[in-house]
Scaffold this motif. Sequence first.
Motif, PDB file in Angstrom:
ATOM      1  N   ALA A  10       0.831  -0.912  -0.013  1.00 39.03           N
ATOM      2  CA  ALA A  10       0.274  -0.416   0.639  1.00 39.03           C
ATOM      3  C   ALA A  10       0.857   1.513   0.209  1.00 39.03           C
ATOM      4  CB  ALA A  10      -0.728  -0.334   1.066  1.00 39.03           C
ATOM      5  N   SER A  11       2.057   0.963  -0.419  1.00 40.87           N
ATOM      6  CA  SER A  11       3.249   2.360  -0.053  1.00 40.87           C
ATOM      7  C   SER A  11       3.476   2.602  -1.688  1.00 40.87           C
ATOM      8  CB  SER A  11       3.545   1.988   1.204  1.00 40.87           C
ATOM      9  OG  SER A  11       4.559   1.018   0.969  1.00 40.87           O
ATOM     10  N   GLY A  12       3.556   1.236  -2.659  1.00 43.35           N
ATOM     11  CA  GLY A  12       4.092   2.053  -3.468  1.00 43.35           C
ATOM     12  C   GLY A  12       2.813   2.726  -4.419  1.00 43.35           C
ATOM     13  N   GLY A  13       2.994   2.695  -5.664  1.00 40.99           N
ATOM     14  CA  GLY A  13       2.496   3.954  -6.812  1.00 40.99           C
ATOM     15  C   GLY A  13       1.115   2.982  -7.057  1.00 40.99           C
ATOM     16  N   ILE A  14       1.317   1.838  -7.353  1.00 39.03           N
ATOM     17  CA  ILE A  14      -0.297   1.379  -7.641  1.00 39.03           C
ATOM     18  C   ILE A  14      -0.867   0.848  -6.553  1.00 39.03           C
ATOM     19  CG2 ILE A  14      -1.637  -0.459  -8.973  1.00 39.03           C
ATOM     20  CD1 ILE A  14       0.647  -0.473 -11.006  1.00 39.03           C
ATOM     21  N   GLY A  15      -0.562   0.302  -5.169  1.00 45.26           N
ATOM     22  CA  GLY A  15      -0.749   0.031  -4.023  1.00 45.26           C
ATOM     23  C   GLY A  15      -0.903   1.274  -3.770  1.00 45.26           C
ATOM     24  N   GLY A  16      -0.581   2.097  -3.552  1.00 48.94           N
ATOM     25  CA  GLY A  16      -1.424   3.496  -2.695  1.00 48.94           C
ATOM     26  C   GLY A  16      -2.390   3.914  -3.311  1.00 48.94           C
ATOM     27  N   THR A 176       1.477   0.113 -18.478  1.00 44.98           N
ATOM     28  CA  THR A 176       2.192   1.039 -18.291  1.00 44.98           C
ATOM     29  C   THR A 176       2.032   2.148 -16.835  1.00 44.98           C
ATOM     30  OG1 THR A 176       4.246  -0.384 -20.107  1.00 44.98           O
ATOM     31  CG2 THR A 176       4.726   2.321 -18.520  1.00 44.98           C
ATOM     32  N   VAL A 177       2.386   1.970 -15.337  1.00 48.10           N
ATOM     33  CA  VAL A 177       2.063   3.154 -14.787  1.00 48.10           C
ATOM     34  C   VAL A 177       2.957   3.999 -14.594  1.00 48.10           C
ATOM     35  CG1 VAL A 177       1.005   3.138 -12.844  1.00 48.10           C
ATOM     36  CG2 VAL A 177       0.321   1.567 -13.736  1.00 48.10           C
ATOM     37  N   ASP A 178       2.872   5.367 -13.739  1.00 49.87           N
ATOM     38  CA  ASP A 178       3.661   6.352 -14.383  1.00 49.87           C
ATOM     39  C   ASP A 178       4.321   5.891 -12.775  1.00 49.87           C
ATOM     40  OD1 ASP A 178       5.706   8.861 -13.764  1.00 49.87           O
ATOM     41  OD2 ASP A 178       4.589   9.101 -13.793  1.00 49.87           O
ATOM     42  N   THR A 179       5.464   4.717 -12.394  1.00 55.52           N
ATOM     43  CA  THR A 179       5.512   4.935 -11.132  1.00 55.52           C
ATOM     44  C   THR A 179       7.519   4.257 -11.192  1.00 55.52           C
ATOM     45  OG1 THR A 179       5.865   1.902 -11.032  1.00 55.52           O
ATOM     46  CG2 THR A 179       3.541   3.460 -10.334  1.00 55.52           C
ATOM     47  N   ALA A 180       7.705   3.948  -9.769  1.00 54.39           N
ATOM     48  CA  ALA A 180       9.562   3.724  -9.918  1.00 54.39           C
ATOM     49  C   ALA A 180      10.011   2.830 -10.252  1.00 54.39           C
ATOM     50  CB  ALA A 180      10.023   3.784  -8.339  1.00 54.39           C
ATOM     51  N   LEU A 181       9.043   1.743 -10.262  1.00 59.71           N
ATOM     52  CA  LEU A 181       9.585   0.645 -11.060  1.00 59.71           C
ATOM     53  C   LEU A 181       9.596   0.336 -12.418  1.00 59.71           C
ATOM     54  CD1 LEU A 181       8.497  -3.167 -10.478  1.00 59.71           C
ATOM     55  CD2 LEU A 181       7.186  -2.106 -12.911  1.00 59.71           C
ATOM     56  N   SER A 182       8.659   2.046 -13.456  1.00 64.88           N
ATOM     57  CA  SER A 182       9.202   1.571 -15.049  1.00 64.88           C
ATOM     58  C   SER A 182      10.012   3.045 -15.270  1.00 64.88           C
ATOM     59  CB  SER A 182       6.780   1.753 -15.494  1.00 64.88           C
ATOM     60  OG  SER A 182       6.936   2.993 -14.645  1.00 64.88           O
ATOM     61  N   ARG A 183       9.875   3.849 -14.174  1.00 61.46           N
ATOM     62  CA  ARG A 183      10.517   4.955 -14.904  1.00 61.46           C
ATOM     63  C   ARG A 183      12.196   5.023 -15.370  1.00 61.46           C
ATOM     64  NH1 ARG A 183       9.220   8.023  -9.696  1.00 61.46           N
ATOM     65  NH2 ARG A 183       7.087   7.920 -10.657  1.00 61.46           N
ATOM     66  N   ARG A 184      12.612   4.331 -15.069  1.00 56.92           N
ATOM     67  CA  ARG A 184      13.865   4.529 -16.080  1.00 56.92           C
ATOM     68  C   ARG A 184      13.540   4.185 -17.375  1.00 56.92           C
ATOM     69  NH1 ARG A 184      18.347   0.354 -12.822  1.00 56.92           N
ATOM     70  NH2 ARG A 184      18.921   1.473 -10.791  1.00 56.92           N
ATOM     71  N   ASP A 196      -1.013   7.106 -14.923  1.00 55.82           N
ATOM     72  CA  ASP A 196      -1.082   7.541 -13.891  1.00 55.82           C
ATOM     73  C   ASP A 196      -1.380   6.780 -13.309  1.00 55.82           C
ATOM     74  OD1 ASP A 196      -3.615   8.681 -12.642  1.00 55.82           O
ATOM     75  OD2 ASP A 196      -3.454   9.392 -14.409  1.00 55.82           O
ATOM     76  N   PRO A 197      -0.837   6.564 -11.267  1.00 53.47           N
ATOM     77  CA  PRO A 197      -1.700   5.369 -10.469  1.00 53.47           C
ATOM     78  C   PRO A 197      -3.346   5.496 -10.533  1.00 53.47           C
ATOM     79  CG  PRO A 197       0.768   5.993  -9.682  1.00 53.47           C
ATOM     80  CD  PRO A 197       0.251   7.732 -11.322  1.00 53.47           C
ATOM     81  N   VAL A 202      -7.803   2.483 -10.646  1.00 54.41           N
ATOM     82  CA  VAL A 202      -9.610   2.979 -11.214  1.00 54.41           C
ATOM     83  C   VAL A 202     -10.304   1.826 -12.179  1.00 54.41           C
ATOM     84  CG1 VAL A 202     -11.706   3.990 -12.397  1.00 54.41           C
ATOM     85  CG2 VAL A 202     -10.031   5.316 -10.491  1.00 54.41           C
ATOM     86  N   GLN A 203      -9.192   2.155 -13.160  1.00 56.95           N
ATOM     87  CA  GLN A 203      -8.999   0.164 -14.501  1.00 56.95           C
ATOM     88  C   GLN A 203      -9.223  -1.015 -13.764  1.00 56.95           C
ATOM     89  OE1 GLN A 203      -7.133   3.436 -17.905  1.00 56.95           O
ATOM     90  NE2 GLN A 203      -6.233   1.421 -16.578  1.00 56.95           N
ATOM     91  N   LEU A 204      -8.057  -1.020 -12.849  1.00 55.78           N
ATOM     92  CA  LEU A 204      -7.517  -2.267 -11.875  1.00 55.78           C
ATOM     93  C   LEU A 204      -8.981  -2.315 -11.294  1.00 55.78           C
ATOM     94  CD1 LEU A 204      -4.052  -1.800 -10.558  1.00 55.78           C
ATOM     95  CD2 LEU A 204      -5.066  -3.857 -12.411  1.00 55.78           C
ATOM     96  N   LEU A 205      -9.806  -1.746 -10.916  1.00 54.87           N
ATOM     97  CA  LEU A 205     -11.155  -2.574  -9.988  1.00 54.87           C
ATOM     98  C   LEU A 205     -12.329  -2.497 -10.718  1.00 54.87           C
ATOM     99  CD1 LEU A 205     -10.424   0.666  -7.067  1.00 54.87           C
ATOM    100  CD2 LEU A 205     -10.026  -2.359  -6.865  1.00 54.87           C
ATOM    101  N   ASP A 206     -11.809  -1.849 -11.817  1.00 57.03           N
ATOM    102  CA  ASP A 206     -13.215  -2.149 -12.757  1.00 57.03           C
ATOM    103  C   ASP A 206     -12.928  -3.372 -13.423  1.00 57.03           C
ATOM    104  OD1 ASP A 206     -14.170   0.678 -12.520  1.00 57.03           O
ATOM    105  OD2 ASP A 206     -13.220   1.600 -14.197  1.00 57.03           O
ATOM    106  N   GLY A 207     -12.030  -4.040 -13.815  1.00 52.65           N
ATOM    107  CA  GLY A 207     -11.847  -5.161 -14.372  1.00 52.65           C
ATOM    108  C   GLY A 207     -12.179  -6.069 -13.497  1.00 52.65           C
ATOM    109  N   ILE A 208     -11.905  -5.861 -11.952  1.00 50.08           N
ATOM    110  CA  ILE A 208     -11.988  -7.135 -10.754  1.00 50.08           C
ATOM    111  C   ILE A 208     -13.512  -7.205 -10.715  1.00 50.08           C
ATOM    112  CG2 ILE A 208     -11.794  -7.490  -8.230  1.00 50.08           C
ATOM    113  CD1 ILE A 208      -9.083  -6.212  -8.534  1.00 50.08           C
TER     114      ILE A 208
END
Length: 229
Positions: A10-16, A176-184, A196-197, A202-208
């Motif tokens: 929950a502290s990550g870009g997507i998780g938060g 591909t989400v604008d987080t530290a994981l993908s920034r490079r 953006d996260p 929202v897209q993930l929750l809609d898919g769920i």
Amino acid sequence: MSGSAVIIGASGGIGGALHAALLDEGAFDTVHGFSRSGTGTDLTDEASIAAAAALVTRGPAPSLIIVATGILHESDRAPEKAMQELDPAWLARLFAVNTIGPALVAKHFLPLMPRTGRTVFAVLSARIGSIADNRLGGWYGYRASKAALNMMVRTLAIEERRRNDRSIVVALHPGTVDTALSRRFQASVTPGTLFDPDRAAVQLLDGIDGLKIPDSGKHFSWDGVEIAP
């Protein structure tokens, strides 16, 4: 919707963003957010995962659990471009975080979910973990650890179906989400496909929300399209 929801990472870009979106929606009585920096929940430390699960047992049973964790690179490590770059310690690190960690979350959290009714246990995977979709090679450890995660999901889904025939266990590709994981690696992203996260959440929750019982054990992209194993 009653019960609780759980976000691991929950502290990550997507998780938060997922945690914030679920709190904003107000569909659950309780929304738990666990992370290494926030609660000391470390996917490489099974005891910390078990402690987090013990906290969840104090409240309503979770009907939604999302594991929003993953590692692609670190300060001194980048994805391998060729087999000569393969390193056993780095491979072990990738598998520990991307594969074994989520599996241990399932070990401790899936038994907390109700035995009846629709439940969803979702892990964030990646399209690059699809063996059928691998046409470029490279990124050995990340590809392999995500492919292994997808197999974990398939196997967990089979076992969980025996406990609750309305359970759904899935792997989700957030794009591909604008987080530290993908920034490079964002320079090569096609315009319009970097999310953006908040939008990704929202897209993930809609898919769920749109998942059906027969979808359990499969891997889906953020737009609901199934990804080949």
